[in-house]
Write a protein that holds these residues in place. Structure first.
Motif, PDB file in Angstrom:
ATOM      1  N   TRP A  93      19.384   7.788  -9.742  1.00  0.00           N
ATOM      2  CA  TRP A  93      19.482   7.015  -9.095  1.00  0.00           C
ATOM      3  C   TRP A  93      21.474   6.966  -8.481  1.00  0.00           C
ATOM      4  O   TRP A  93      21.541   6.484  -9.592  1.00  0.00           O
ATOM      5  CB  TRP A  93      19.332   5.975  -8.524  1.00  0.00           C
ATOM      6  CG  TRP A  93      19.351   4.353  -8.021  1.00  0.00           C
ATOM      7  CD1 TRP A  93      20.037   3.830  -8.993  1.00  0.00           C
ATOM      8  CD2 TRP A  93      19.239   4.258  -6.526  1.00  0.00           C
ATOM      9  NE1 TRP A  93      20.567   2.969  -7.631  1.00  0.00           N
ATOM     10  CE2 TRP A  93      20.239   2.826  -6.753  1.00  0.00           C
ATOM     11  CE3 TRP A  93      18.727   4.925  -5.780  1.00  0.00           C
ATOM     12  CZ2 TRP A  93      20.007   2.332  -5.197  1.00  0.00           C
ATOM     13  CZ3 TRP A  93      18.637   4.602  -4.407  1.00  0.00           C
ATOM     14  CH2 TRP A  93      19.435   3.115  -4.715  1.00  0.00           C
ATOM     15  N   ALA A  94      21.754   7.349  -7.835  1.00  0.00           N
ATOM     16  CA  ALA A  94      22.798   7.023  -7.670  1.00  0.00           C
ATOM     17  C   ALA A  94      24.042   7.605  -6.469  1.00  0.00           C
ATOM     18  O   ALA A  94      23.249   6.974  -4.808  1.00  0.00           O
ATOM     19  CB  ALA A  94      24.193   8.585  -8.470  1.00  0.00           C
ATOM     20  N   LYS A 141      36.778   5.758  -9.274  1.00  0.00           N
ATOM     21  CA  LYS A 141      37.405   5.999  -9.782  1.00  0.00           C
ATOM     22  C   LYS A 141      37.600   4.828 -11.520  1.00  0.00           C
ATOM     23  O   LYS A 141      37.683   5.338 -12.060  1.00  0.00           O
ATOM     24  CB  LYS A 141      39.179   5.496  -9.391  1.00  0.00           C
ATOM     25  CG  LYS A 141      39.141   6.837  -8.280  1.00  0.00           C
ATOM     26  CD  LYS A 141      40.861   6.674  -7.877  1.00  0.00           C
ATOM     27  CE  LYS A 141      40.903   7.577  -6.319  1.00  0.00           C
ATOM     28  NZ  LYS A 141      42.432   8.152  -6.331  1.00  0.00           N
ATOM     29  N   THR A 142      36.160   3.941 -10.926  1.00  0.00           N
ATOM     30  CA  THR A 142      36.349   2.589 -12.035  1.00  0.00           C
ATOM     31  C   THR A 142      35.229   2.521 -12.778  1.00  0.00           C
ATOM     32  O   THR A 142      34.008   3.202 -11.786  1.00  0.00           O
ATOM     33  CB  THR A 142      37.140   1.543 -12.584  1.00  0.00           C
ATOM     34  OG1 THR A 142      36.302   1.344 -11.003  1.00  0.00           O
ATOM     35  CG2 THR A 142      38.618   1.810 -11.710  1.00  0.00           C
ATOM     36  N   ALA A 143      35.364   3.069 -14.088  1.00  0.00           N
ATOM     37  CA  ALA A 143      33.440   3.197 -15.019  1.00  0.00           C
ATOM     38  C   ALA A 143      32.939   1.438 -14.445  1.00  0.00           C
ATOM     39  O   ALA A 143      33.176   0.390 -15.363  1.00  0.00           O
ATOM     40  CB  ALA A 143      33.771   3.445 -15.317  1.00  0.00           C
ATOM     41  N   TRP A 171      22.704   6.754 -20.860  1.00  0.00           N
ATOM     42  CA  TRP A 171      24.287   6.683 -20.411  1.00  0.00           C
ATOM     43  C   TRP A 171      24.583   7.316 -21.457  1.00  0.00           C
ATOM     44  O   TRP A 171      25.667   8.378 -20.660  1.00  0.00           O
ATOM     45  CB  TRP A 171      24.727   5.362 -20.482  1.00  0.00           C
ATOM     46  CG  TRP A 171      24.725   4.343 -19.500  1.00  0.00           C
ATOM     47  CD1 TRP A 171      23.400   3.220 -19.339  1.00  0.00           C
ATOM     48  CD2 TRP A 171      25.302   3.759 -18.178  1.00  0.00           C
ATOM     49  NE1 TRP A 171      23.907   2.804 -18.622  1.00  0.00           N
ATOM     50  CE2 TRP A 171      24.393   3.476 -17.540  1.00  0.00           C
ATOM     51  CE3 TRP A 171      25.745   5.208 -17.783  1.00  0.00           C
ATOM     52  CZ2 TRP A 171      24.716   2.838 -16.180  1.00  0.00           C
ATOM     53  CZ3 TRP A 171      26.087   5.265 -16.037  1.00  0.00           C
ATOM     54  CH2 TRP A 171      25.707   4.482 -15.484  1.00  0.00           C
ATOM     55  N   LEU A 172      23.852   7.744 -22.574  1.00  0.00           N
ATOM     56  CA  LEU A 172      23.965   8.533 -24.361  1.00  0.00           C
ATOM     57  C   LEU A 172      23.014   9.438 -24.040  1.00  0.00           C
ATOM     58  O   LEU A 172      22.111   8.964 -23.936  1.00  0.00           O
ATOM     59  CB  LEU A 172      25.506   7.590 -25.007  1.00  0.00           C
ATOM     60  CG  LEU A 172      26.728   7.199 -24.578  1.00  0.00           C
ATOM     61  CD1 LEU A 172      27.272   6.568 -25.850  1.00  0.00           C
ATOM     62  CD2 LEU A 172      27.477   8.130 -24.825  1.00  0.00           C
ATOM     63  N   ALA A 173      23.491  10.714 -24.734  1.00  0.00           N
ATOM     64  CA  ALA A 173      21.945  10.800 -25.239  1.00  0.00           C
ATOM     65  C   ALA A 173      22.708  11.509 -26.948  1.00  0.00           C
ATOM     66  O   ALA A 173      23.506  11.978 -27.196  1.00  0.00           O
ATOM     67  CB  ALA A 173      22.199  12.553 -24.353  1.00  0.00           C
ATOM     68  N   VAL A 207      26.181  12.364 -13.765  1.00  0.00           N
ATOM     69  CA  VAL A 207      25.949  11.967 -12.770  1.00  0.00           C
ATOM     70  C   VAL A 207      26.778  10.534 -11.930  1.00  0.00           C
ATOM     71  O   VAL A 207      27.464  10.595 -10.765  1.00  0.00           O
ATOM     72  CB  VAL A 207      24.848  11.769 -12.037  1.00  0.00           C
ATOM     73  CG1 VAL A 207      24.604  11.049 -10.542  1.00  0.00           C
ATOM     74  CG2 VAL A 207      23.249  12.965 -12.559  1.00  0.00           C
ATOM     75  N   GLU A 208      26.712   9.678 -12.547  1.00  0.00           N
ATOM     76  CA  GLU A 208      27.037   8.210 -12.025  1.00  0.00           C
ATOM     77  C   GLU A 208      28.397   8.055 -12.210  1.00  0.00           C
ATOM     78  O   GLU A 208      29.418   7.231 -11.573  1.00  0.00           O
ATOM     79  CB  GLU A 208      26.559   7.310 -12.795  1.00  0.00           C
ATOM     80  CG  GLU A 208      24.971   6.681 -12.133  1.00  0.00           C
ATOM     81  CD  GLU A 208      24.676   6.068 -12.321  1.00  0.00           C
ATOM     82  OE1 GLU A 208      24.897   4.433 -12.449  1.00  0.00           O
ATOM     83  OE2 GLU A 208      23.091   5.639 -13.348  1.00  0.00           O
ATOM     84  N   LEU A 209      29.477   8.401 -12.721  1.00  0.00           N
ATOM     85  CA  LEU A 209      30.824   8.380 -13.374  1.00  0.00           C
ATOM     86  C   LEU A 209      31.474  10.008 -13.143  1.00  0.00           C
ATOM     87  O   LEU A 209      33.069   9.523 -13.735  1.00  0.00           O
ATOM     88  CB  LEU A 209      30.691   7.645 -15.249  1.00  0.00           C
ATOM     89  CG  LEU A 209      29.982   6.430 -14.970  1.00  0.00           C
ATOM     90  CD1 LEU A 209      29.930   5.742 -16.666  1.00  0.00           C
ATOM     91  CD2 LEU A 209      30.201   5.613 -14.479  1.00  0.00           C
ATOM     92  N   LEU A 210      30.942  10.936 -12.576  1.00  0.00           N
ATOM     93  CA  LEU A 210      31.693  12.084 -12.650  1.00  0.00           C
ATOM     94  C   LEU A 210      33.496  11.928 -12.301  1.00  0.00           C
ATOM     95  O   LEU A 210      33.896  12.206 -12.494  1.00  0.00           O
ATOM     96  CB  LEU A 210      31.081  13.175 -11.896  1.00  0.00           C
ATOM     97  CG  LEU A 210      31.528  14.574 -11.883  1.00  0.00           C
ATOM     98  CD1 LEU A 210      31.831  14.579 -12.728  1.00  0.00           C
ATOM     99  CD2 LEU A 210      30.535  15.293 -11.574  1.00  0.00           C
TER     100      LEU A 210
END
Length: 262
Positions: free
Chosen positions: A71-72, A78-80, A142-144, A158-161
């Motif tokens: 979901w995005a 531009k900011t996380a 968020w991490l693997a 996806v969300e922070l590209l």
């Protein structure tokens, strides 16, 4: 197209998970709609989401090759931005982890490096709290994590590209096959071309052997075993999700085990 309660249930499940494993999504759609045309259902949901500048994207984990529905927002920032439940210390740690993953030559960072980083942050964060936080980041995709190393998770990709593109433009790579931004993959020893492992595996199946898509240089035996470790697709959905938690045990459980041994 009729947007039904069944569509809402699928969307709610994806929103709740943040990143829903594709196998779980298929089972849900089959149960709710009586068919397995996931593309049709997701397209119908996305048509409803379009005016809200939201979308459900399908993406493969770079480590396991498993597919997720994420979901995005279609308006990349531009900011996380993260949930306010995270402390400034936790966010400082995460941004440093992101930086190390993106700028490294191998697309991952060791868990030891992450914990040692705590003492260098401008804001205090204990190693125990860092362990808890990183566990949650893996759990929420968020991490693997695999073999004690952290990789970029599907939700971050996806969300922070846009954040990664604006912040680390000169350090980003593109997959030679799917042409998408790549954080972790296989590098050709001959021409330095980088390819997603799951893309390279699919390419090898059509070619009948492992070779660089760009120069056709053979992939080494070491890389061959790495590709095979993605599995043959026969695992259950739960087993596939567990792969991404490899070597990650909930910190509180580890501490309770140590107490019992003392």
């Amino acid at each position: 197209m009729i947007y039904s309660e069944e569509h809402k249930i699928v969307l709610q499940n994806i929103m709740h998970e943040g990143a829903l494993h594709e196998n779980r999504g298929k089972k849900l759609i089959s149960k709710l709609f009586g068919h397995e045309n996931t593309t049709q259902v997701l397209n119908e949901i996305n048509a409803k989401l379009q005016p809200l500048y939201m979308i459900i994207k399908c993406i493969n984990c770079e480590v396991t090759g498993q597919s997720y529905w994420v979901w995005a927002s279609t308006v990349q920032d531009k900011t996380a931005r993260f949930h306010p439940e995270f402390s400034q210390a936790e966010l400082a740690l995460l941004r440093n982890v992101y930086s190390e993953i993106v700028t490294s030559s191998n697309g991952h960072v060791s868990s030891t490096w992450c914990l040692n980083l705590c003492s260098t942050l401008n804001v205090k964060l204990t190693k125990a709290n860092a362990e808890e936080f990183l566990y949650e980041m893996v759990n929420k995709k968020w991490l693997a994590c695999k073999n004690g190393k952290y990789y970029m998770g599907v939700r971050s990709i996806v969300e922070l590209l846009q954040y990664f593109k604006d912040t680390y433009q000169d350090s980003l790579h593109t997959c030679s096959l799917c042409k998408e931004v790549l954080f972790y993959g296989e590098k050709c020893d001959q021409c330095n071309t980088i390819t997603h492992i799951h893309c390279l595996k699919n390419y090898a199946m059509t070619r009948g052997g492992l070779e660089c898509p760009n120069c056709h240089y053979p992939i080494s035996q070491h890389d061959h075993s790495n590709l095979l470790s993605l599995g043959n697709g026969t695992n259950s959905a739960m087993d596939e999700v567990d792969i991404e938690m490899d070597e990650v045990t909930q910190p509180s459980l580890r501490r309770s085990k140590r107490k019992r041994l003392i």
